[in-house]
Design a protein around this motif. Structure first.
Motif: not given
Length: 204
Positions: A157, A160, A164, A169-171, A174-175, A178
């Motif tokens: 966390h 991330l 940001k 951006h690290d998709a 982030a997934r 989440k």
């Protein structure tokens, strides 16, 4: 490996370091420059077992490794030559307590120039490489693994958030975060007392 890195660096020039995980938000060393940077041929992946920093031998956690393939955006730090030896020693205590990484000098593209920086990469042949993990395995590790520096979830966390903050951006990350937050939310909902099937008695 530390001796090899010191020999390759030479000690006559400033030391450049590439951060792609916790080094971005907690470098723990002094530096005179910091720039966003991209390396090609490597990518950030939360696929390395951590049995000290973010987990234990009995319950391993996860930390980032730099795996071959793709590209990675992070930060480069310039350390004065006079502080290089001390900085490398401190980095080894933090990043290499069990010698899990393969330190490499990588070409990093910054907005101003290209620099050669030391980065901690991970081989897929390493016993510390997790291979592919299911979403449920990630959820379990995030919910339970804690080491000397805290939990795997906090580590993911924090990284991330800092990415940001630097507009990185690290998709994939982030997934994963989440996924963990969804599980925590679901568990919190399950602990709430069930709603009454009957309306409260009239106060009139």
């Amino acid at each position: 490996m530390l001796d090899r890195v010191i020999e390759e660096w030479g000690g006559h020039q400033d030391l450049w370091l590439f951060g792609y995980g916790s080094l971005i938000w907690r470098p723990d060393f002094g530096f005179i420059e910091r720039h966003p940077a991209r390396v090609h041929g490597w990518h950030r992946a939360l696929k390395m077992w951590s049995r000290v920093n973010r987990g234990t031998v009995e319950n391993p956690g996860l930390v980032f490794g730099l795996l071959s393939g793709g590209s990675c955006r992070g930060m480069v730090f310039r350390v004065p030559a006079t502080d290089g030896l001390e900085t490398l020693g401190r980095l080894w205590l933090r990043e290499m307590p069990t010698g899990v990484y393969d330190p490499r000098w990588l070409e990093c593209n910054t907005p101003h120039s290209k620099v050669k920086a030391l980065a901690f990469t991970l081989s897929r042949r390493s016993p510390n490489f997790t291979g592919e993990l299911s979403d449920e395995r990630y959820r379990h590790i995030f919910a339970s693994a804690v080491g000397r520096y805290g939990s795997s979830l906090d580590y993911a966390h924090q990284t991330l958030l800092e990415l940001k903050r630097h507009s990185i951006h690290d998709a994939a990350l982030a997934r994963l975060v989440k996924l963990a937050e969804f599980r925590l939310s679901a568990e919190a909902d399950s602990e709430k007392p069930p709603a009454s099937l009957y309306p409260p008695p009239s106060q009139s």
